[in-house]
Design a protein around this motif. Structure first.
Motif, PDB file in Angstrom:
ATOM      1  N   LEU A   1      73.245  54.148  22.723  1.00  0.00           N
ATOM      2  CA  LEU A   1      72.010  53.396  22.963  1.00  0.00           C
ATOM      3  C   LEU A   1      71.174  53.368  21.575  1.00  0.00           C
ATOM      4  O   LEU A   1      70.680  52.263  21.247  1.00  0.00           O
TER       5      LEU A   1
ATOM      6  N   GLY B   1      69.092  49.819  19.393  1.00  0.00           N
ATOM      7  CA  GLY B   1      67.718  49.622  19.315  1.00  0.00           C
ATOM      8  C   GLY B   1      66.887  49.086  20.428  1.00  0.00           C
ATOM      9  O   GLY B   1      67.364  49.284  21.698  1.00  0.00           O
ATOM     10  N   THR B   2      66.302  48.083  20.396  1.00  0.00           N
ATOM     11  CA  THR B   2      65.538  47.138  21.344  1.00  0.00           C
ATOM     12  C   THR B   2      66.525  46.241  21.805  1.00  0.00           C
ATOM     13  O   THR B   2      65.977  45.219  22.810  1.00  0.00           O
ATOM     14  N   ASP B   3      67.857  45.919  21.435  1.00  0.00           N
ATOM     15  CA  ASP B   3      68.697  44.985  22.108  1.00  0.00           C
ATOM     16  C   ASP B   3      68.858  45.009  23.650  1.00  0.00           C
ATOM     17  O   ASP B   3      69.245  44.203  24.372  1.00  0.00           O
TER      18      ASP B   3
ATOM     19  N   GLU C   1      67.637  46.525  27.040  1.00  0.00           N
ATOM     20  CA  GLU C   1      66.286  46.931  27.905  1.00  0.00           C
ATOM     21  C   GLU C   1      66.501  48.347  28.686  1.00  0.00           C
ATOM     22  O   GLU C   1      65.525  48.913  28.625  1.00  0.00           O
ATOM     23  N   LYS C   2      67.589  48.363  29.182  1.00  0.00           N
ATOM     24  CA  LYS C   2      67.730  49.568  30.130  1.00  0.00           C
ATOM     25  C   LYS C   2      69.332  49.772  30.429  1.00  0.00           C
ATOM     26  O   LYS C   2      70.178  48.917  30.357  1.00  0.00           O
TER      27      LYS C   2
ATOM     28  N   TYR D   1      78.714  43.958  21.312  1.00  0.00           N
ATOM     29  CA  TYR D   1      78.213  44.951  22.321  1.00  0.00           C
ATOM     30  C   TYR D   1      79.459  45.353  23.101  1.00  0.00           C
ATOM     31  O   TYR D   1      79.352  46.407  23.968  1.00  0.00           O
TER      32      TYR D   1
ATOM     33  N   ALA E   1      68.533  42.633  26.468  1.00  0.00           N
ATOM     34  CA  ALA E   1      67.117  42.374  26.246  1.00  0.00           C
ATOM     35  C   ALA E   1      67.095  40.656  26.271  1.00  0.00           C
ATOM     36  O   ALA E   1      67.728  40.402  25.378  1.00  0.00           O
TER      37      ALA E   1
ATOM     38  N   HIS F   1      64.946  38.863  24.531  1.00  0.00           N
ATOM     39  CA  HIS F   1      64.821  38.237  23.305  1.00  0.00           C
ATOM     40  C   HIS F   1      65.958  38.186  22.495  1.00  0.00           C
ATOM     41  O   HIS F   1      65.906  37.467  21.488  1.00  0.00           O
ATOM     42  N   MET F   2      67.196  38.465  22.953  1.00  0.00           N
ATOM     43  CA  MET F   2      68.472  38.462  22.132  1.00  0.00           C
ATOM     44  C   MET F   2      69.023  37.118  22.511  1.00  0.00           C
ATOM     45  O   MET F   2      69.840  36.690  21.676  1.00  0.00           O
TER      46      MET F   2
END
Length: 183
Positions: free
Chosen positions: A3, A7-9, A11-12, A168, A178, A180-181
């Motif tokens: 994880l 980073g922020t790629d 969400e959960k 990924y 996420a 935003h990706m």
């Protein structure tokens, strides 16, 4: 890849490496029991099922054969087009064989419904499906999935073989990508 590497790629996390390993072991035991006296052919659906297929076959305690198909109903986006194309076909005849399709995810069900019918039309004795993930809310057609790892919400997920634009796949877990990706 963990994880922290993305980073922020993501969400959960919805399935950890440990949860995946436990579920694969459980599914392998069920498949072993169900196909104990049958010569089963596992058909992995490339590319997404590669991690699950490798882990499943290593967890099984019976002899199996395996083959691969690559089928696609996705372009480079996040939604199924509904049009199935065979990109790589089986290398062997399946007439009279017990076939277990190993798939990463059941989304709309369109691809697996088509694939199951296609394999039956080739003379398979039986065709069952094992999917690591299933999105019940996304289903457009009913597909009988005999072995399900996890039911998940209608979100775009990556990891453990699942990708977004070929990235990924090598995450050791499954997580929600996420927005935003891809928005």
């Amino acid at each position: 890849m963990d994880l922290a590497a993305v980073g922020t790629d993501v969400e959960k996390v919805i399935a950890t490496e440990e949860q995946l390993a436990a579920k694969i072991a459980e599914l392998a035991a069920r498949v072993d029991a169900d196909y104990k006296d049958k010569n089963v052919l596992l058909v992995g659906v490339l590319k997404g099922a590669i991690m699950a297929m490798a882990d499943l076959t290593r967890a099984m305690q019976t002899h199996i054969e395996m083959d691969w198909m690559a089928v696609s109903s996705y372009g480079s986006g996040t939604k199924s087009s509904g049009v199935v194309r065979i990109l790589k076909d089986l290398d062997r005849d399946i007439t009279g064989r017990h076939v277990l399709i190993v798939e990463d995810i059941v989304d709309t069900g369109l691809t697996l419904s088509w694939l199951k019918s296609n394999l039956f039309s080739r003379g398979a004795a039986s065709v069952e499906i094992l999917a690591i993930l299933r999105k019940p809310e996304a289903a457009k057609v009913e597909v009988d999935v005999k072995y399900v790892g996890f039911d998940i919400p209608k979100e775009f997920v990556v990891g453990y073989g699942l990708d977004f634009d070929e990235k990924y796949r090598n995450l050791s877990f499954i997580g929600v990508l996420a927005k935003h990706m891809y928005s």
